[in-house]
Design an enzyme around this catalytic site. Structure first.
Site, short mmCIF file in Angstrom:
data_model
loop_
_atom_site.label_atom_id
_atom_site.label_comp_id
_atom_site.label_asym_id
_atom_site.label_seq_id
_atom_site.Cartn_x
_atom_site.Cartn_y
_atom_site.Cartn_z
N LYS A 167 0.86 -1.19 0.00
CA LYS A 167 0.00 0.00 0.00
C LYS A 167 0.89 1.23 0.00
O LYS A 167 1.52 1.56 1.00
CB LYS A 167 -0.91 0.03 1.23
CG LYS A 167 -1.97 1.11 1.07
CD LYS A 167 -2.46 1.70 2.36
CE LYS A 167 -1.58 2.71 2.98
NZ LYS A 167 -1.39 3.97 2.22
N GLU B 11 10.72 1.36 9.86
CA GLU B 11 11.72 2.35 9.41
C GLU B 11 11.05 3.71 9.55
O GLU B 11 10.25 4.10 8.70
CB GLU B 11 12.12 2.09 7.96
CG GLU B 11 12.62 0.68 7.67
CD GLU B 11 13.89 0.32 8.41
OE1 GLU B 11 14.64 1.25 8.79
OE2 GLU B 11 14.14 -0.87 8.64
N CYS C 290 14.65 11.33 5.73
CA CYS C 290 14.73 10.95 7.14
C CYS C 290 16.15 11.05 7.70
O CYS C 290 16.33 11.03 8.91
CB CYS C 290 14.18 9.54 7.32
SG CYS C 290 14.83 8.38 6.13
N GLU D 234 11.42 16.24 14.00
CA GLU D 234 11.83 16.05 12.61
C GLU D 234 11.08 17.10 11.78
O GLU D 234 9.86 17.00 11.62
CB GLU D 234 11.45 14.64 12.17
CG GLU D 234 11.79 14.36 10.72
CD GLU D 234 11.28 13.01 10.24
OE1 GLU D 234 10.10 12.69 10.48
OE2 GLU D 234 12.06 12.27 9.62
P1 NAD Z 1 3.08 8.45 7.47
O1 NAD Z 1 3.35 7.67 8.71
O2 NAD Z 1 2.08 9.53 7.52
O3 NAD Z 1 2.60 7.47 6.31
C1 NAD Z 1 3.41 6.42 5.85
C2 NAD Z 1 2.52 5.33 5.30
O4 NAD Z 1 1.78 4.75 6.36
C3 NAD Z 1 1.48 5.83 4.31
O5 NAD Z 1 1.30 4.85 3.30
C4 NAD Z 1 0.23 5.95 5.17
O6 NAD Z 1 -0.97 5.84 4.43
C5 NAD Z 1 0.42 4.77 6.11
N1 NAD Z 1 -0.25 4.89 7.40
C6 NAD Z 1 -0.34 5.98 8.18
N2 NAD Z 1 -1.04 5.67 9.31
C7 NAD Z 1 -1.34 4.36 9.24
C8 NAD Z 1 -2.06 3.44 10.08
N3 NAD Z 1 -2.59 3.83 11.23
N4 NAD Z 1 -2.16 2.16 9.69
C9 NAD Z 1 -1.62 1.74 8.53
N5 NAD Z 1 -0.98 2.56 7.67
C10 NAD Z 1 -0.82 3.85 8.03
O7 NAD Z 1 4.49 8.96 6.95
P2 NAD Z 1 4.75 9.89 5.68
O8 NAD Z 1 4.43 11.29 6.12
O9 NAD Z 1 4.11 9.31 4.48
O10 NAD Z 1 6.32 9.71 5.47
C11 NAD Z 1 7.27 10.55 6.02
C12 NAD Z 1 7.92 9.85 7.20
O11 NAD Z 1 8.59 8.68 6.77
C13 NAD Z 1 8.97 10.71 7.84
O12 NAD Z 1 8.83 10.69 9.24
C14 NAD Z 1 10.28 10.04 7.42
O13 NAD Z 1 11.34 10.27 8.30
C15 NAD Z 1 9.89 8.61 7.36
N6 NAD Z 1 10.82 7.83 6.55
C16 NAD Z 1 11.68 6.95 7.16
C17 NAD Z 1 12.61 6.22 6.42
C18 NAD Z 1 13.56 5.24 7.07
O14 NAD Z 1 14.23 4.50 6.36
N7 NAD Z 1 13.65 5.20 8.39
C19 NAD Z 1 12.65 6.37 5.04
C20 NAD Z 1 11.77 7.27 4.42
C21 NAD Z 1 10.84 7.98 5.21
#
Ligand code: NAD
Length: 476
Positions: free
Chosen positions: A175, A249, A283, A379
């Site tokens: 997803k 992650e 990130c 962040e």
């Molecule tokens: P987000 O948590 O809002 O969403 C990420 C994904 O999770 C999306 O597909 C979203 O629809 C889904 N999601 C959100 N809540 C959910 C739930 N309750 N149940 C199931 N799925 C859910 O994050 P974002 O804003 O899309 O991404 C940015 C974040 O990702 C930043 O914090 C960044 O640091 C992190 N990130 C981390 C890494 C790593 O390798 N550690 C890499 C890239 C991005």
């Protein structure tokens, strides 16, 4: 550009039965690229059923057999480069030159690397650890992987989950972020011309809807999540409820610790570039710079010059070096953090939204912050760089480690004893010495603290998609 994107389930484009249309935007202009349907729990259940049914056949192929199929995905992605690059640049707002020349080649290389993961798994040697019994150790696939990806590296993150998981014998439902589903849907479409039906399925929708349904499905054996700390926490709790494994992650807030004996002009150049990479929506961005007091002014002057030298613009323009933020919501969040800055803070450049319909923010440099300021502790995920002075190693380490995150960090010094001490003591899963954000598909990521748990990338990352079985065979 295609005008219609659908879920792909059991090898076929499949309309979602669900809950209304969602506009997918181009963040450079704020315009709608296409409308897609959010998936209902029933749509997600169908995709999981397809992946579950495909598992016995796919998992029983030899590792070499899967490797052969998966390497063809790399060629197919390269054959479709123009289309996929256009989609990602439009939908994720990535400057075309940077995406086409740096990130896209890493996507292709990531497939080539991980396609072979099933051929190089490791475990203890077989042998007679108990009298009269031979022990052997098998690394087996887990089953259906539920993959959930963020919007900042839509294709790269999808590939970092899909290929290693499939290479070791799992099947998958992925997803993508509701903000950036297009390149993932296109990639899964391309992949399904090569893979057996059901091995790789994609469902669109948001986190609380499709994401939560995927996480809660008991047929999903492992949830691989990349995203925010809040999203990760919700998903980890849901997976734990079903006593299923999860790999998290999550966000980061990387400190870059710069000592006066470092090459300061080089540090300013590389730290500005890594702070602004992907518009700071990275990130591991070097957005939190700590500098020894005596080098503060020189570093700040160098950073300011670098930040004022970027070319902000439409991601599709070849000359653009800094693209838009992903959404109005993320832009407003960053502007809110800037508005609420403490009275001691000084904005040396940027801090404003330029005239544009896109979601742009000027590259921003802030000094004078305290360790407990929101802009230091959070962040920020925007083209915003903070600089704080320190005195001595002890204070530098305490400030560097003084946030809940622990994804990555860097230390800059010509004293190798000092850099060795910091490499040991920085609380982060990845530490660079006199560098920041050098990264590729071989580089395993492993978050500490609130940055998550479990490894992604490289051959070590593939192991997360396996489970160990110990077989004890009697000699009688
Ligand atoms: P987000 O948590 O809002 O969403 C990420 C994904 O999770 C999306 O597909 C979203 O629809 C889904 N999601 C959100 N809540 C959910 C739930 N309750 N149940 C199931 N799925 C859910 O994050 P974002 O804003 O899309 O991404 C940015 C974040 O990702 C930043 O914090 C960044 O640091 C992190 N990130 C981390 C890494 C790593 O390798 N550690 C890499 C890239 C991005």
């Amino acid at each position: 550009m295609p005008t219609r994107f659908q879920n792909i389930v059991n090898g076929r484009p499949t309309p979602a039965r669900a809950s209304g249309d969602r506009a997918v935007l181009n963040p450079s202009t704020g315009e709608t690229i296409v409308e897609v349907a959010d998936s209902s729990p029933a749509d997600v259940a169908d995709a999981v059923a397809a992946a579950d049914a495909a598992f016995p056949g796919w998992s029983r192929l030899t590792p070499a057999g899967r490797h052969k199929v998966l390497t063809r995905l790399a060629d197919a992605l390269e054959d479709n480069a123009a289309d996929v690059v256009d989609l990602e640049v439009a939908n994720a707002g990535k400057p075309v030159s940077a995406f086409r020349d740096e990130e896209f080649p890493d996507c292709v290389d990531g497939i080539r690397l991980s396609a072979a993961a099933g051929r190089s798994l490791t475990a203890n040697a077989s042998g007679e650890y108990l009298d009269g019994v031979t022990s052997s150790f098998r690394r087996e696939p887990i089953g259906v992987v539920g993959a959930i990806t963020p919007w900042n590296y839509p294709l790269l993150q999808a590939i970092a989950k899909i290929v290693p998981a499939l290479a070791v014998g799992n099947t998958m439902v992925i997803k993508p972020s509701e903000l950036t589903p297009l390149s993932t849907v296109r990639f899964v479409e391309i992949a399904n011309e090569i893979l057996p039906p059901g091995v790789l399925n994609v469902v669109m929708g948001d986190g609380p809807g499709a994401g939560a349904a995927l996480t809660a499905d008991p047929r999903v054996g492992v949830v691989s999540f990349t995203g925010s700390v809040a999203g990760g926490r919700a998903v980890a709790v849901a997976a734990a409820q079903g006593l299923r494994k999860s790999v998290m992650e999550l966000g980061g807030n990387a400190p870059a610790v710069v000592f006066a004996d470092a090459d300061i002009p080089r540090a300013a150049r590389l730290l500005a570039a890594s702070a602004l990479f992907n518009t700071g929506q990275e990130c591991m961005a070097s957005s939190r710079i700590l500098v020894e007091e005596s080098a503060h002014d020189e570093l700040v002057a160098g950073l300011k010059a670098e930040l004022e030298n970027v070319r902000l613009g439409d991601a599709r323009d070849e000359a653009t070096t800094l693209g838009p933020m992903i959404s109005q919501k993320q832009l407003d969040r960053a502007l809110g953090l800037l508005d609420r800055r403490s009275g001691t803070a000084e904005v040396l450049t940027g801090g404003k939204r330029p005239e544009s319909d896109g979601f742009f923010l000027e590259p921003t440099l802030i000094t004078g912050l305290r360790q407990d300021d929101e802009l230091v502790q959070t962040e920020v995920f925007a083209p915003v760089v903070t600089v704080q002075p320190f005195r001595g190693e002890e204070q530098a380490l305490a400030m560097a480690n003084g946030t809940p995150y622990g994804l990555s960090a860097s230390v800059w010094s010509s004293d190798t004893g000092r850099t060795a001490r910091f490499a040991r003591d920085l609380r982060a899963g990845m530490v660079w010495v006199n560098e920041h954000l050098l990264f590729g598909p071989d580089c395993a990521v492993n978050g500490f603290g609130e940055s998550g748990f479990g490894i992604e990338n490289g051959l070590m990352g593939a192991t997360e998609f396996t489970r160990l079985k110990h077989v004890l065979t009697s000699h009688h």
